[in-house]
Design a protein around this motif. Structure first.
Motif, PDB file in Angstrom:
ATOM      1  N   TRP A 111       0.846  -1.203   0.000  1.00 12.26           N
ATOM      2  CA  TRP A 111       0.000   0.000   0.000  1.00 12.26           C
ATOM      3  C   TRP A 111       0.878   1.248   0.000  1.00 12.26           C
ATOM      4  O   TRP A 111       0.649   2.181  -0.768  1.00 12.26           O
ATOM      5  CB  TRP A 111      -0.904  -0.024   1.234  1.00 12.26           C
ATOM      6  N   GLU A 112       1.906   1.259   0.850  1.00 10.16           N
ATOM      7  CA  GLU A 112       2.832   2.398   0.880  1.00 10.16           C
ATOM      8  C   GLU A 112       3.602   2.518  -0.432  1.00 10.16           C
ATOM      9  O   GLU A 112       3.790   3.602  -0.968  1.00 10.16           O
ATOM     10  CB  GLU A 112       3.790   2.221   2.064  1.00 10.16           C
ATOM     11  N   SER A 113       4.030   1.369  -0.982  1.00 12.80           N
ATOM     12  CA  SER A 113       4.772   1.390  -2.252  1.00 12.80           C
ATOM     13  C   SER A 113       3.884   1.835  -3.407  1.00 12.80           C
ATOM     14  O   SER A 113       4.329   2.567  -4.305  1.00 12.80           O
ATOM     15  CB  SER A 113       5.350   0.004  -2.537  1.00 12.80           C
ATOM     16  N   ASN A 114       2.636   1.424  -3.405  1.00 14.82           N
ATOM     17  CA  ASN A 114       1.718   1.787  -4.487  1.00 14.82           C
ATOM     18  C   ASN A 114       1.376   3.266  -4.484  1.00 14.82           C
ATOM     19  O   ASN A 114       0.948   3.800  -5.522  1.00 14.82           O
ATOM     20  CB  ASN A 114       0.439   0.956  -4.384  1.00 14.82           C
ATOM     21  N   THR A 115       1.541   3.943  -3.350  1.00 19.75           N
ATOM     22  CA  THR A 115       1.335   5.389  -3.334  1.00 19.75           C
ATOM     23  C   THR A 115       2.330   6.064  -4.266  1.00 19.75           C
ATOM     24  O   THR A 115       2.001   7.032  -4.962  1.00 19.75           O
ATOM     25  CB  THR A 115       1.494   5.928  -1.897  1.00 19.75           C
ATOM     26  N   ARG A 116       3.553   5.554  -4.302  1.00 18.48           N
ATOM     27  CA  ARG A 116       4.552   6.073  -5.241  1.00 18.48           C
ATOM     28  C   ARG A 116       4.243   5.623  -6.667  1.00 18.48           C
ATOM     29  O   ARG A 116       4.331   6.405  -7.621  1.00 18.48           O
ATOM     30  CB  ARG A 116       5.955   5.607  -4.849  1.00 18.48           C
ATOM     31  N   SER A 117       3.880   4.342  -6.816  1.00 25.18           N
ATOM     32  CA  SER A 117       3.612   3.812  -8.158  1.00 25.18           C
ATOM     33  C   SER A 117       2.426   4.508  -8.814  1.00 25.18           C
ATOM     34  O   SER A 117       2.412   4.706 -10.034  1.00 25.18           O
ATOM     35  CB  SER A 117       3.353   2.305  -8.075  1.00 25.18           C
ATOM     36  N   ALA A 118       1.429   4.872  -8.014  1.00 21.59           N
ATOM     37  CA  ALA A 118       0.248   5.533  -8.567  1.00 21.59           C
ATOM     38  C   ALA A 118       0.614   6.871  -9.200  1.00 21.59           C
ATOM     39  O   ALA A 118      -0.038   7.320 -10.155  1.00 21.59           O
ATOM     40  CB  ALA A 118      -0.797   5.734  -7.476  1.00 21.59           C
ATOM     41  N   THR A 119       1.661   7.523  -8.693  1.00 20.71           N
ATOM     42  CA  THR A 119       2.115   8.774  -9.305  1.00 20.71           C
ATOM     43  C   THR A 119       2.673   8.526 -10.696  1.00 20.71           C
ATOM     44  O   THR A 119       2.409   9.283 -11.632  1.00 20.71           O
ATOM     45  CB  THR A 119       3.190   9.420  -8.413  1.00 20.71           C
ATOM     46  N   ILE A 120       3.438   7.447 -10.841  1.00 24.49           N
ATOM     47  CA  ILE A 120       4.066   7.137 -12.132  1.00 24.49           C
ATOM     48  C   ILE A 120       3.012   6.760 -13.167  1.00 24.49           C
ATOM     49  O   ILE A 120       3.009   7.270 -14.292  1.00 24.49           O
ATOM     50  CB  ILE A 120       5.098   6.011 -11.976  1.00 24.49           C
ATOM     51  N   ILE A 121       2.112   5.862 -12.800  1.00 19.81           N
ATOM     52  CA  ILE A 121       1.121   5.415 -13.782  1.00 19.81           C
ATOM     53  C   ILE A 121       0.129   6.533 -14.108  1.00 19.81           C
ATOM     54  O   ILE A 121      -0.480   6.530 -15.174  1.00 19.81           O
ATOM     55  CB  ILE A 121       0.380   4.150 -13.297  1.00 19.81           C
ATOM     56  N   GLY A 122      -0.014   7.499 -13.185  1.00 22.45           N
ATOM     57  CA  GLY A 122      -0.881   8.634 -13.497  1.00 22.45           C
ATOM     58  C   GLY A 122      -0.351   9.458 -14.652  1.00 22.45           C
ATOM     59  O   GLY A 122      -1.121  10.067 -15.398  1.00 22.45           O
ATOM     60  N   ALA A 123       0.968   9.462 -14.844  1.00 21.06           N
ATOM     61  CA  ALA A 123       1.576  10.250 -15.915  1.00 21.06           C
ATOM     62  C   ALA A 123       1.230   9.721 -17.298  1.00 21.06           C
ATOM     63  O   ALA A 123       1.351  10.452 -18.279  1.00 21.06           O
ATOM     64  CB  ALA A 123       3.092  10.289 -15.737  1.00 21.06           C
ATOM     65  N   VAL A 124       0.801   8.464 -17.405  1.00 27.25           N
ATOM     66  CA  VAL A 124       0.457   7.895 -18.715  1.00 27.25           C
ATOM     67  C   VAL A 124      -1.047   7.955 -18.967  1.00 27.25           C
ATOM     68  O   VAL A 124      -1.539   7.321 -19.899  1.00 27.25           O
ATOM     69  CB  VAL A 124       0.977   6.446 -18.846  1.00 27.25           C
ATOM     70  N   GLY A 125      -1.774   8.678 -18.125  1.00 30.35           N
ATOM     71  CA  GLY A 125      -3.199   8.858 -18.363  1.00 30.35           C
ATOM     72  C   GLY A 125      -4.098   8.218 -17.342  1.00 30.35           C
ATOM     73  O   GLY A 125      -5.325   8.246 -17.488  1.00 30.35           O
ATOM     74  N   ALA A 126      -3.493   7.602 -16.301  1.00 27.26           N
ATOM     75  CA  ALA A 126      -4.312   6.921 -15.301  1.00 27.26           C
ATOM     76  C   ALA A 126      -4.836   7.861 -14.222  1.00 27.26           C
ATOM     77  O   ALA A 126      -5.365   7.411 -13.216  1.00 27.26           O
ATOM     78  CB  ALA A 126      -3.503   5.787 -14.645  1.00 27.26           C
ATOM     79  N   GLY A 127      -4.701   9.165 -14.415  1.00 27.66           N
ATOM     80  CA  GLY A 127      -5.271  10.122 -13.480  1.00 27.66           C
ATOM     81  C   GLY A 127      -4.365  10.381 -12.294  1.00 27.66           C
ATOM     82  O   GLY A 127      -3.250   9.865 -12.195  1.00 27.66           O
ATOM     83  N   GLY A 128      -4.868  11.189 -11.367  1.00 25.62           N
ATOM     84  CA  GLY A 128      -4.101  11.501 -10.180  1.00 25.62           C
ATOM     85  C   GLY A 128      -3.081  12.593 -10.429  1.00 25.62           C
ATOM     86  O   GLY A 128      -3.026  13.227 -11.483  1.00 25.62           O
ATOM     87  N   ILE A 129      -2.228  12.806  -9.433  1.00 22.53           N
ATOM     88  CA  ILE A 129      -1.268  13.899  -9.507  1.00 22.53           C
ATOM     89  C   ILE A 129      -0.163  13.613 -10.520  1.00 22.53           C
ATOM     90  O   ILE A 129       0.518  14.527 -10.983  1.00 22.53           O
ATOM     91  CB  ILE A 129      -0.670  14.172  -8.107  1.00 22.53           C
ATOM     92  N   GLY A 130       0.028  12.346 -10.895  1.00 21.39           N
ATOM     93  CA  GLY A 130       1.032  12.041 -11.901  1.00 21.39           C
ATOM     94  C   GLY A 130       0.746  12.716 -13.229  1.00 21.39           C
ATOM     95  O   GLY A 130       1.659  13.230 -13.889  1.00 21.39           O
TER      96      GLY A 130
END
Length: 459
Positions: A392-411
């Protein structure tokens, strides 16, 4: 008590011992030779990699000056007036969300012979340790004891009158000249305009943008307006107006950034929880000592391998195409990848449990479900939860990366700011927010895992 004595062996004594025990000394020599060979092999490989990848050339050709400017952009801001050469004179304009406009000029820009709002016959400015004077068709810049005069002809050609100093750099195409004033900024002279970049420390308009009635006011005056001043807008209090102005700051977009950060946190949490819930029963079916069907075991384990074999970023691209841009694609990518990871980790933990506890529960005639509940679950549940918390803690970082390709969020917001190549202070702001969130969730995860470990040790 007899006194201890030390004896130093001579070279001859060592040779005599080596002759009597050749096998022992031969092994020692082989180990020394092996260490030397390994060390030489590592050095040879590093030398080969340095040559093959031309690391020296890459380092020598690196544009370290630009890298320094990018780093400076994180902790500073630029005011960017553009001076256009027009028939009516010099037209001074600013970017869309700038604090300045035709009727409001910064103190370091002086308009002379004003002909209409934002249009002058002469523009003078101070940039760092230099000055620039702009006239229609002519730019004069001074820095220290050096002066450069640049003529701009009607056919939009740029020509320097005399040799250029080291801080004046002609563009390769020959249609512009760049004047550099160190950290303070630069002036780019083109055939139809002059682009000025003046840099200052800090983050400009971080709280209120120029559209706010609180903009430019000292802190004490803002507090007085909020708590005791008359309403600026009759329909809302000054405190509500100030909060609304902060959230909707046109330059920093705090409200949208915080919303996207919240989406990233939700993506990581929901994806991890769903993956844990699905992997939990599948792991029991994949564990050989729980489910005796070899076919079921192998099918599920290969399914876990399939899910884990493709990186989360690739799954994010796939789900973005399937569901469209947004948090659903990010949640699906995290859920799909972590289901495979949790399934493998959980099933391996189940296969390494102590069977005596399970056999003890079975010996009293308990049903199979109760055997798993009381004989297996107490052994593995703390481990399952600990692993889920870590991911869960690691995915908080991963969610930023995948957001940059269109998955939403701050990425995605971060990627949009980086693409402009001019809003690096906004990038720094979002990176700091991400660091704070990761730090907080990392500490929460560590604290919960320690409590689980201590609780398990106590039992």
């Amino acid at each position: 008590m007899a006194a201890l004595s030390t004896t130093t062996l001579s070279q001859a004594d060592i040779a005599a011992i080596a002759d009597r025990h050749p096998a022992v000394f031969a092994g020692s020599r082989r180990k020394q030779l092996t260490r030397w060979l390994i060390g030489l092999s590592i050095v040879a490989y590093l030398c080969f990699a340095w040559w093959f990848f031309a690391i020296g050339t890459v380092l020598a050709n690196g544009n370290w000056g630009i890298a320094g400017i990018y780093l400076a952009d994180w902790v500073s801001y630029e005011t960017r007036p553009n001076i256009d050469f027009t028939d009516g004179g010099l037209h001074v304009q600013y970017p869309r969300y700038s604090a300045y406009n035709e009727n409001r000029q910064p103190a370091w820009v002086e308009l002379q012979d004003i002909r209409s709002p934002g249009v002058a016959g002469r523009v003078s400015m101070t940039i760092g340790d230099g000055t620039v004077e702009i006239l229609p068709g002519r730019v004069t810049a001074r820095r220290g004891t050096e002066t450069v005069v640049i003529a701009v002809s009607p056919d939009r050609t740029v020509t320097a009158e005399g040799p250029l100093p080291s801080w004046a750099i002609p563009e390769p195409a020959g249609d512009a000249i760049m004047l550099r004033f160190g950290f303070s900024g630069s002036v780019e002279i083109e055939g139809d305009e002059v682009k000025v970049r003046q840099r200052f420390w800090g983050w400009e308009n971080f709280v209120f943008d120029p559209n706010s009635p609180f903009w430019g006011k000292p802190f004490g005056e803002v507090m007085s307006l909020i708590f005791s001043g008359e309403r600026i807008k009759p329909e809302m209090s000054n405190a509500a107006l100030a909060w609304d102005n902060i959230l909707n700051n046109a330059e920093w977009q705090h409200g949208d950034v915080w919303l996207k950060l919240g989406q990233t946190i939700v993506m990581a949490f929901v994806g991890t929880v769903f993956a844990s819930l699905l992997a939990f029963p599948l792991a029991f079916a994949a564990a050989r000592n729980i489910t005796r069907s070899r076919v079921v075991n192998q099918v599920l384990k290969r399914f876990f391998d399939f899910q884990r074999s493709v990186d989360m970023l690739i799954w994010a691209l796939f789900f973005t195409r399937a569901f469209g841009p947004g948090p659903l694609a990010g949640i699906s990518a995290i859920f799909f990848t972590d289901t495979g990871t949790f399934g493998k980790l959980y099933s391996e933990a189940l296969e390494n449990i102590d069977d005596r506890q399970r056999e003890g529960i079975r010996s009293v005639g308990a049903a199979p479900v109760l055997v798993q509940r009381y004989g297996v679950l107490p052994q593995v549940l703390p481990l399952f939860i600990s692993q889920s918390l870590y991911f869960w803690e690691s995915n908080t970082r991963s969610a930023t990366i995948i957001g940059a390709v269109g998955a939403g969020g701050i990425g995605l917001k971060l990627w949009e700011a980086m693409r402009t190549n001019s809003d690096w202070e906004n990038v720094a702001y979002m990176v700091l927010l991400i660091l704070v969130v990761v730090f907080v969730f990392d500490n929460i995860s560590n604290a919960l895992r320690k409590r689980l470990v201590n609780s398990q040790a106590a039992h």
